[in-house]
Enzyme design. Structure first.
Site, PDB file in Angstrom:
ATOM      1  N   GLU A 180       0.818  -1.223   0.000  1.00 30.90           N
ATOM      2  CA  GLU A 180       0.000   0.000   0.000  1.00 30.90           C
ATOM      3  C   GLU A 180       0.847   1.265   0.000  1.00 30.90           C
ATOM      4  OE1 GLU A 180      -2.599   0.478   3.403  1.00 30.90           O
ATOM      5  OE2 GLU A 180      -3.711   2.091   2.445  1.00 30.90           O
ATOM      6  N   LYS A 222      -2.345  -1.983  -3.327  1.00 28.43           N
ATOM      7  CA  LYS A 222      -3.412  -1.166  -2.732  1.00 28.43           C
ATOM      8  C   LYS A 222      -3.034   0.303  -2.867  1.00 28.43           C
ATOM      9  CE  LYS A 222      -5.929  -0.317   1.549  1.00 28.43           C
ATOM     10  NZ  LYS A 222      -6.679  -0.925   2.640  1.00 28.43           N
TER      11      LYS A 222
HETATM   12  P1  13P Z   1      -9.273   4.160   3.997  1.00 27.36           P
HETATM   13  O1  13P Z   1     -10.105   3.412   2.990  1.00 27.36           O
HETATM   14  O2  13P Z   1     -10.067   4.790   5.092  1.00 27.36           O
HETATM   15  O3  13P Z   1      -8.292   5.091   3.341  1.00 27.36           O
HETATM   16  O4  13P Z   1      -8.386   3.094   4.750  1.00 27.36           O
HETATM   17  C1  13P Z   1      -7.730   2.123   4.002  1.00 27.36           C
HETATM   18  C2  13P Z   1      -6.542   1.680   4.705  1.00 27.36           C
HETATM   19  O5  13P Z   1      -6.301   0.508   4.844  1.00 27.36           O
HETATM   20  C3  13P Z   1      -5.603   2.720   5.199  1.00 27.36           C
HETATM   21  O6  13P Z   1      -4.375   2.144   5.447  1.00 27.36           O
END
Ligand code: 13P
Length: 344
Positions: A180, A222
């Site tokens: 991510e 992600k």
């Molecule tokens: P949000 O969808 O609220 O951005 O959170 C996703 C997430 O895993 C943040 O690390």
């Protein structure tokens, strides 16, 4: 990694990207979860966090829309009110359990305004422990702010290298890494600026994943969607943001990757669904990888607002959660808002 491990990881990654499904991120750290509880005057205790997480994972039929749920370590160590492990409750509901394994962000020394994510020390042993507790995938988040002269190349390289080191350790331990890299939405920046920064970050990320010999077929990306900053006056249409996001991903994400699952990043929940829907509606099967959701706020917040920490609101909150999960499941198929069944 041997062939059996490789195929287990690849199968898990594909199961996470199952048609019509996405991920529920419920891995807020206690301080973040407490901040959200504070808005509704919910007492900020481990028991309330447990009750809230239990409400989420026991929502009847959630597994129809959600392929995987990302837990925080606290939840993995807790038991539900019925004395069950959260991991077991999820497996029974047909939802793959995963866990956030980074330990959060700190200032990047010598780079004002920039952050580095920590958690690599001791990670190998923690991952082995998580895998033996039944967790099947993990998540690590690196963040990038857009501002005057930032993000720097040094910040991008430091964070993407950590993401790649984490991903290689995950695969070795038998967990699918969710990788991510998040370009944060705070700021006045334009859609074009977000495009440029997201492209720099993703190009660096895939270079580092290659250097660390990470198996691309066994990870999920992600990313953020490509959007103007929250304070930008020139907010763009759903179609323009979906076009920019797909164009950026097509430039950067190898076809070998099994899927892309977006974070919501503080977007309005409705808009997050509409943007995901537009990407699937317009591009869908023409893309080399499926695109879905891995939302926290865009799925959870209306349910939390309804629950307010009161047991008597649990069923109503679960109904709202399921509705949001269904909306995003429809968006995953490009059918959101076009389906007359799309009502509570
Ligand atoms: P949000 O969808 O609220 O951005 O959170 C996703 C997430 O895993 C943040 O690390």
């Amino acid at each position: 990694m041997n062939n059996t491990m490789e195929s287990i990881l690849i199968n898990t990654a594909h199961a996470l990207m199952a048609d019509g499904k996405g991920l529920l991120a419920m891995d807020e750290s206690p301080p973040t979860c407490n901040k959200r509880f504070a808005i509704y005057d919910i007492p900020q205790t481990p028991e309330n966090r447990r009750d809230y997480r239990e409400l989420l994972v026991t929502a009847p039929g959630l597994g129809e829309y959600v392929s995987g749920a990302i837990l925080y370590e606290e939840t993995v160590r807790q038991l539900t009110s019925k004395g069950e492990q959260f991991v077991d409750v999820l497996e029974k509901a047909g939802i793959i359990p995963g866990i956030k394994v980074d330990t959060g962000t700190v200032d990047l020394v010598n780079f004002p305004g920039e952050k580095i994510t920590e958690g690599l020390d001791g990670l190998r042993a923690r991952l082995i422990d998580f895998a033996s507790s039944g967790l099947r995938f993990a998540k690590w988040r690196g963040v990038f702010s857009i501002g005057e002269g930032i993000p720097t190349d040094e910040c991008i390289e430091a964070n993407t290298q950590s993401l790649a080191r984490y991903a290689s350790l995950c695969q070795q331990a038998g967990l699918v890494p969710i990788v991510e890299p998040e370009v944060l939405m705070e700021g006045h920046y334009s859609l074009d600026e977000c495009f440029e920064v997201t492209e720099r970050v993703l190009k660096s990320l895939f270079y580092q994943l290659y250097k660390q010999r990470v198996l691309l077929e066994a990870l999920i990306l992600k990313p953020n969607m490509v959007l103007p900053g929250l304070d930008c006056k020139d907010q763009k249409s759903v179609e323009k943001t979906a076009d920019a996001t797909i164009k950026c991903l097509l430039r950067c994400v190898p076809a070998a990757v099994p899927g892309v699952a977006f974070l919501s990043g503080g977007q309005n929940g409705e808009l997050a669904s509409e943007r995901l829907n537009q990407m699937n509606f317009k591009y869908g099967s023409k893309l080399p990888w499926p695109v879905t959701f891995s939302f926290s706020r865009a799925i959870q917040l209306p349910a939390l607002e309804c629950w307010k920490g009161e047991a008597e609101n649990t069923v109503a909150a679960q109904t709202i959660l399921l509705y949001k999960a269904k909306c995003n499941s429809l968006a995953r198929k490009g059918q959101y808002a076009m389906d007359p069944q799309n009502i509570v």
